[in-house]
Scaffold this motif. Structure first.
Motif, mmCIF file in Angstrom:
data_model
loop_
_atom_site.group_PDB
_atom_site.id
_atom_site.type_symbol
_atom_site.label_atom_id
_atom_site.label_comp_id
_atom_site.label_asym_id
_atom_site.label_seq_id
_atom_site.Cartn_x
_atom_site.Cartn_y
_atom_site.Cartn_z
ATOM 1 N N GLY A 1 9.669 -85.720 -53.432
ATOM 2 C CA GLY A 1 9.749 -84.843 -52.264
ATOM 3 C C GLY A 1 11.160 -84.440 -51.914
ATOM 4 N N SER A 2 12.134 -85.249 -52.318
ATOM 5 C CA SER A 2 13.528 -84.924 -52.009
ATOM 6 C C SER A 2 13.998 -83.661 -52.713
ATOM 7 N N LEU A 3 13.406 -83.343 -53.860
ATOM 8 C CA LEU A 3 13.803 -82.130 -54.565
ATOM 9 C C LEU A 3 13.411 -80.901 -53.762
ATOM 10 N N ALA A 4 12.201 -80.889 -53.201
ATOM 11 C CA ALA A 4 11.779 -79.777 -52.358
ATOM 12 C C ALA A 4 12.684 -79.652 -51.132
ATOM 13 N N THR A 5 13.070 -80.790 -50.571
ATOM 14 C CA THR A 5 13.957 -80.780 -49.407
ATOM 15 C C THR A 5 15.332 -80.216 -49.773
ATOM 16 N N LEU A 6 15.874 -80.629 -50.915
ATOM 17 C CA LEU A 6 17.164 -80.108 -51.364
ATOM 18 C C LEU A 6 17.117 -78.592 -51.544
ATOM 19 N N HIS A 7 16.058 -78.109 -52.189
ATOM 20 C CA HIS A 7 15.938 -76.676 -52.433
ATOM 21 C C HIS A 7 15.811 -75.906 -51.123
ATOM 22 N N ALA A 8 14.962 -76.395 -50.223
ATOM 23 C CA ALA A 8 14.788 -75.730 -48.942
ATOM 24 C C ALA A 8 16.087 -75.727 -48.138
ATOM 25 N N THR A 9 16.829 -76.822 -48.210
ATOM 26 C CA THR A 9 18.104 -76.908 -47.495
ATOM 27 C C THR A 9 19.092 -75.880 -48.009
ATOM 28 N N ALA A 10 19.202 -75.753 -49.317
ATOM 29 C CA ALA A 10 20.137 -74.787 -49.899
ATOM 30 C C ALA A 10 19.804 -73.372 -49.450
ATOM 31 N N ARG A 11 18.519 -73.025 -49.461
ATOM 32 C CA ARG A 11 18.136 -71.670 -49.067
ATOM 33 C C ARG A 11 18.343 -71.450 -47.569
ATOM 34 N N ALA A 12 18.132 -72.478 -46.760
ATOM 35 C CA ALA A 12 18.379 -72.341 -45.319
ATOM 36 C C ALA A 12 19.861 -72.115 -45.038
ATOM 37 N N ILE A 13 20.729 -72.807 -45.770
ATOM 38 C CA ILE A 13 22.165 -72.599 -45.612
ATOM 39 C C ILE A 13 22.530 -71.167 -45.995
ATOM 40 N N ASP A 14 21.949 -70.668 -47.092
ATOM 41 C CA ASP A 14 22.182 -69.273 -47.484
ATOM 42 C C ASP A 14 21.783 -68.309 -46.373
#
Length: 292
Positions: free
Chosen positions: A151-164
């Motif tokens: 689940g941490s991979l989905a969180t990492l990806h979502a975080t990166a896109r939110a920062i963008d």
């Protein structure tokens, strides 16, 4: 026109547009004021089901009481603003206490403590577009990374896109990173110097730009190691408050030492100030402001 706490339900039921109207007329200020420091009161705990303070399991469940405590904290000299989810920020907008304050929207709260999906911490709070539409000043997101949980991979990806998305709107986003592990079935954040160092390195490199990224960091279990830990990144940082403890003076001393470090720009503290182990909200807030 500001309201009293008993009026909130009536206005929400009959005039929901009042929230957008209050947001539109709110007087804004720069993120960093003349002092060059930030003192933010956090109240995003209820939306993740974290209602306990010390041994009081439902201490934060009384919304009127929480709002009274927030209003008291925001009235104190040196308090720059508040971090909370939409429901609380909108109550505070209607109460008219957010003029000339930094307003930070909490962006994610999907990974509830104790849930089987806890580490798949999807964004269930403010979106970048919501923060811009309501004329708020920044966002905050939690990034817990468990090397043993997919689940941490989905969180990492979502975080990166939110920062963008935040950067595209030129909105600061405060990233709160942790290396986490399950111990006895419960997720625990690793506050060792090495783990916090690793979390900073990972968070700093997310997204297509770090121009609008801030870090929201704990003081490590080894407070004397904080200087070395913070050499991991040039991103500006604030310290988070953490759990309420009985030895609040020891906590204050740890904050005081870390606040001297060059990348640390201030404090974001919640339950320690809103529900102090001793004394009043006003006294706790004034003490924290004094550390800056």
């Amino acid at each position: 026109m500001s309201l009293s706490i008993p009026d909130l339900v009536t206005v929400r039921a009959r005039h929901p547009e009042a929230i957008a109207e209050a947001a539109a007329r709110r007087t804004r200020r720069p993120l960093i004021g003349d002092r060059g420091r930030l003192m933010i009161v956090a109240a995003d705990h209820p939306a993740r089901g974290a209602l306990a303070v010390g041994d009081r399991r439902l201490a934060m469940a009384n919304r009127a009481d929480l709002l009274e405590r927030l209003c008291a904290a925001l009235s104190r000299p040196g308090v720059d603003g508040v971090l909370a989810t939409a429901d609380i920020l909108e109550d505070l907008l209607l109460l008219g206490v957010l003029d000339d304050k930094v307003v930070m929207g909490s962006m994610n709260r999907g990974g509830l403590a104790g849930a089987s999906f806890e580490m798949d911490d999807r964004f269930t709070g403010h979106r970048a577009e919501d923060i811009a539409r309501l004329r708020f000043d920044a966002g905050k997101l939690l990034l817990r990374i468990d090397y043993d949980d997919p689940g941490s991979l989905a969180t990492l990806h979502a975080t990166a896109r939110a920062i963008d998305e935040m950067a595209a709107l030129r909105l600061p986003v405060f990233v709160e990173p942790f290396i986490s592990r399950r111990l006895g079935g419960a997720v625990r954040n690793d506050l060792s110097a090495e783990a916090v160092t690793r979390s900073i390195a990972i968070a700093s490199g997310l997204a297509g730009t770090s121009a609008y990224t801030w870090l929201k960091l704990p003081v490590t279990d080894e407070p004397d190691a904080m200087a070395g830990v913070l050499e991991t990144s040039t991103l500006p940082a604030v310290l988070l408050g953490g759990e309420v403890g009985r030895d609040q003076e020891a906590v204050y001393e740890r904050w005081r030492k870390a606040l001297r470090l060059p990348t640390v720009q201030g404090l974001v503290v919640g339950r320690s100030l809103l529900y102090p182990a001793e004394g009043t909200v006003e006294e706790a807030v004034d003490t924290a402001v004094g550390l800056l």
